[in-house]
Design an enzyme around this catalytic site. Structure first.
Site, mmCIF file in Angstrom:
data_model
loop_
_atom_site.group_PDB
_atom_site.id
_atom_site.type_symbol
_atom_site.label_atom_id
_atom_site.label_comp_id
_atom_site.label_asym_id
_atom_site.label_seq_id
_atom_site.Cartn_x
_atom_site.Cartn_y
_atom_site.Cartn_z
ATOM 1 C CG ASP A 87 -0.129 -0.347 2.486
ATOM 2 O OD1 ASP A 87 0.708 0.482 2.885
ATOM 3 O OD2 ASP A 87 -0.327 -1.434 3.055
ATOM 4 C CG HIS A 421 -2.259 -7.334 -2.159
ATOM 5 N ND1 HIS A 421 -3.584 -7.375 -2.558
ATOM 6 C CD2 HIS A 421 -2.172 -6.311 -1.274
ATOM 7 C CE1 HIS A 421 -4.261 -6.426 -1.935
ATOM 8 N NE2 HIS A 421 -3.426 -5.762 -1.148
ATOM 9 C CG ASP A 473 1.021 -16.020 -8.091
ATOM 10 O OD1 ASP A 473 0.901 -14.920 -7.512
ATOM 11 O OD2 ASP A 473 1.746 -16.186 -9.095
ATOM 12 C CD GLU A 482 0.008 -6.309 1.770
ATOM 13 O OE1 GLU A 482 0.045 -5.069 1.646
ATOM 14 O OE2 GLU A 482 -0.846 -6.902 2.464
#
Length: 629
Positions: A87, A421, A473, A482
């Site tokens: 993020d 991710h 995956d 992530e």
């Protein structure tokens, strides 16, 4: 982003190794994996996580500058630092732990990093973090601990270069304390000051000034940071409290300064803050107790304890509980998957594998060169080379020696996760297509794509497989795909250790070496805290019955205070392998505690509880913490 998938479970030592010890204990980069390559990639990953103005020598070319106005609305310059995971939020607590562990890796294995040509890159990665911490600490009693917030960030899927989400900055101060955050940042800056002492002494001294101020602030104004920065609670909540970070910071300040007041703090507050009471087998961005205990054991084994040998011995006993539990020789052991990976939880389990591997490596190395020899565990001695061999198995698992044949380090090997991710990696580089990607366009055009990411997040260690070694995956499988900075940071030192040539030691010679016993030159000690004499636990079957073709067993457990004239308070028990119900204890954060009507056990008194087990094997029950008063 952790989203409460971080280190909340029951839960190094310095000294560069002598060449002879390295030859005796070393591994070969040639046992199927290129550890030097893995080290290079693991360090490179941190450049993909950079926030701020990227320098001309930026090696991850698909990234560009971002977060250029961070802190402006608050009247402070907060440009720089690291995004924690996939993020665009800058969370102070995991960032500080990341820098602490990168620094520790360099301090233990800097020579090996230099041999691999990566020491300068590793130091640059540390400095990127500490430069930001200096900015985030504009006053002695003020520390900015977060920029952006997870809730608004998760509503968008954007490159960091495009982000339109909130960049509000959040801080701790005397009216809104954050002892855990401030103390972890103090630890990071103290450890980093040692890294830069020989090359940038002025910078190292500046880091020490900030570290001392932050430790004083953390200790004077006590409180959990997520009670002040509430937006962090759902992502990096401080479940372990701040006691471990205060001890952690004191230990690092003693290591950096040799000021014995910090050692006195470490020894004198061991019971009150949990360092000598908690026996924990998990180490990470939240729970620092095993790291503190290993550092304290180092001080003891180096002969630096002075008048505090008794207190540091209790730290060491807990450090060896951690070692024994990880290698499978403890009274209670870390679970393993069928493929052999240490397993704690589904969400980002590999963070605990890498951090444990680092602690095991430094403890084994230091025990060997100090003459400590084997760690005496309940299930038998753990020789230093056995510990290191186990570490190697965990690293090899990450790099592809697992039932799936998948490398969980992106870019290493032929088969690795392609749909990581990660916002920046999953959207076309702004350098290739500068067209603005809006908040929702990222979700509609990029997040759901079945194709692999357009940008390689080289070196990132993802969350990894589940308890059955299974892994999907898929980009939306954030628990497994992530990556996070604190996954990689402890791994740097371990990979450097494994990449060392070790005098050309062959694998067959290493196997022969493991069969040779090492003489223990010091007195042995239990890997458990002093519960063998202070607290006794006895289990007995008191009844059986059959129901629906199953036999059930009723166990009665007696916990007795065996100390001489001391009262046991704040007793905490760990329980594993329980398959039925339990009566007579109350659940707590890390296991179980006595009922409220029994706050203490006087000498000779006992606590009794029962549980039912649909199998003849009893549950494992052990003491994780207590106080003798």
């Amino acid at each position: 982003m952790a989203k409460n998938g971080g280190a909340h479970g029951a839960a190094t030592l310095f000294g560069l190794l002598a060449l002879a010890s390295m030859v005796k204990l070393g591994f070969v980069a040639g046992g199927g994996h290129d550890y030097a390559m893995a080290l290079r990639k693991s360090i490179l990953y941190f450049q993909a996580q950079r926030s701020g103005v990227l320098p001309p020598n930026q090696r991850v070319s698909w990234r560009a500058s971002s977060g250029l106005f961070d802190g402006k609305a608050n009247g402070v310059d907060l440009v720089g630092g690291y995004y924690d995971a996939g993020d665009n939020v800058k969370f102070g607590l995991p960032m500080a732990f990341t820098v602490t562990m990168m620094s520790w890796s360099i301090l233990e294995y800097g020579k090996q990093m230099a041999a691999a040509g990566e020491l300068r890159n590793a130091m640059d990665a540390v400095k990127w973090g500490t430069d930001y911490f200096i900015k985030a600490h504009p006053e002695p009693d003020v520390l900015y601990g977060e920029v952006g917030d997870g809730d608004t960030d998760h509503s968008c899927w954007q490159r960091p270069e495009d982000m339109t989400t909130s960049r509000q900055a959040f801080r701790v101060d005397p009216q809104h304390p954050g002892s855990d955050l401030a103390a972890e940042t103090a630890a990071a800056m103290a450890a980093a000051s040692i890294v830069f002492r020989g090359t940038y002494p002025g910078y190292a001294n500046l880091l020490l000034v900030h570290s001392k101020q932050l430790f004083e602030f953390a200790d004077k104004y006590r409180g959990k940071y997520d009670a002040s920065i509430t937006v962090a609670r759902n992502y990096y909540g401080s479940f372990s409290g701040y006691g471990d970070e205060l001890l952690w910071a004191a230990a690092w300040l003693f290591e950096a300064t040799e000021d014995r007041s910090y050692l006195e703090y470490l020894a004198g507050n061991g019971e009150a803050l949990g360092g000598t009471g908690w026996s924990i087998n998990q180490f990470g961005w939240d729970v620092k107790y095993p790291g503190v205990q290993v550092l304290a054991a180092k001080f003891l084994l180096q002969g630096r304890a002075g008048d505090h040998a008794a207190a540091l011995q209790r730290y060491r006993q807990n450090a060896e509980f951690f070692v024994c539990s990880c290698v499978g020789k403890g009274a209670v052991n870390v679970a393993r998957t069928p493929g052999g990976m240490m397993y704690h939880q589904r969400w980002n389990n590999l963070q605990f594998v890498t951090s444990a591997s680092f602690l095991l490596t430094v403890y084994a190395d230091f025990a060997a060169i100090s003459g400590r020899g084997a760690v005496h565990c309940p299930a038998g001695a753990a020789q230093p080379f056995d510990i290191l061999k186990f570490v190697k198995s965990q690293v090899n698992y990450i790099l592809g020696d697992n039932p799936r044949g998948t490398s969980y380090m992106v870019g290493y090997g032929a088969s690795y996760p392609r749909q990581v991710h990660h916002r920046g990696a999953s959207i076309v580089s702004i350098k290739r297509d500068p067209s603005f990607v809006s908040c929702q366009e990222g979700y509609s055009s990029w997040y759901g794509r079945e194709a692999g990411n357009p940008n390689l997040l080289d070196g990132a260690v993802v969350g990894g497989p589940d308890e059955y070694d299974d892994f999907a995956d898929e980009r939306d499988n954030y628990e497994q795909t992530e990556a996070a900075t604190y996954n990689n940071a402890p791994l740097l030192g371990v990979l450097a250790r494994l990449a060392a040539s070790c005098g050309g030691l062959k694998e067959e010679e290493y196997e022969q070496e493991t069969a040779t016993p090492v003489v223990n030159r010091t007195s042995s000690s239990s890997s458990l805290p002093a519960t063998a004499t202070a607290i006794g636990i006895e289990q007995n079957v008191t009844g059986t019955w059959a129901r629906r073709r199953r036999t059930y067993y009723r166990y009665a457990v007696t916990v007795t205070n065996r100390s001489r004239g001391k009262t046991v308070r704040e007793l905490h028990l760990g329980v594993s392998g329980l398959r039925g119900r339990l009566w007579g204890l109350e659940e707590a954060r890390y296991g179980y505690v006595p009922p409220r009507w029994l706050p203490a056990l006087r000498p000779g008194r006992s606590l009794r509880f029962v549980y039912v087990q649909p199998a003849p094997a009893p549950a494992n029950i052990w003491v994780t913490g207590y106080k003798l008063v």
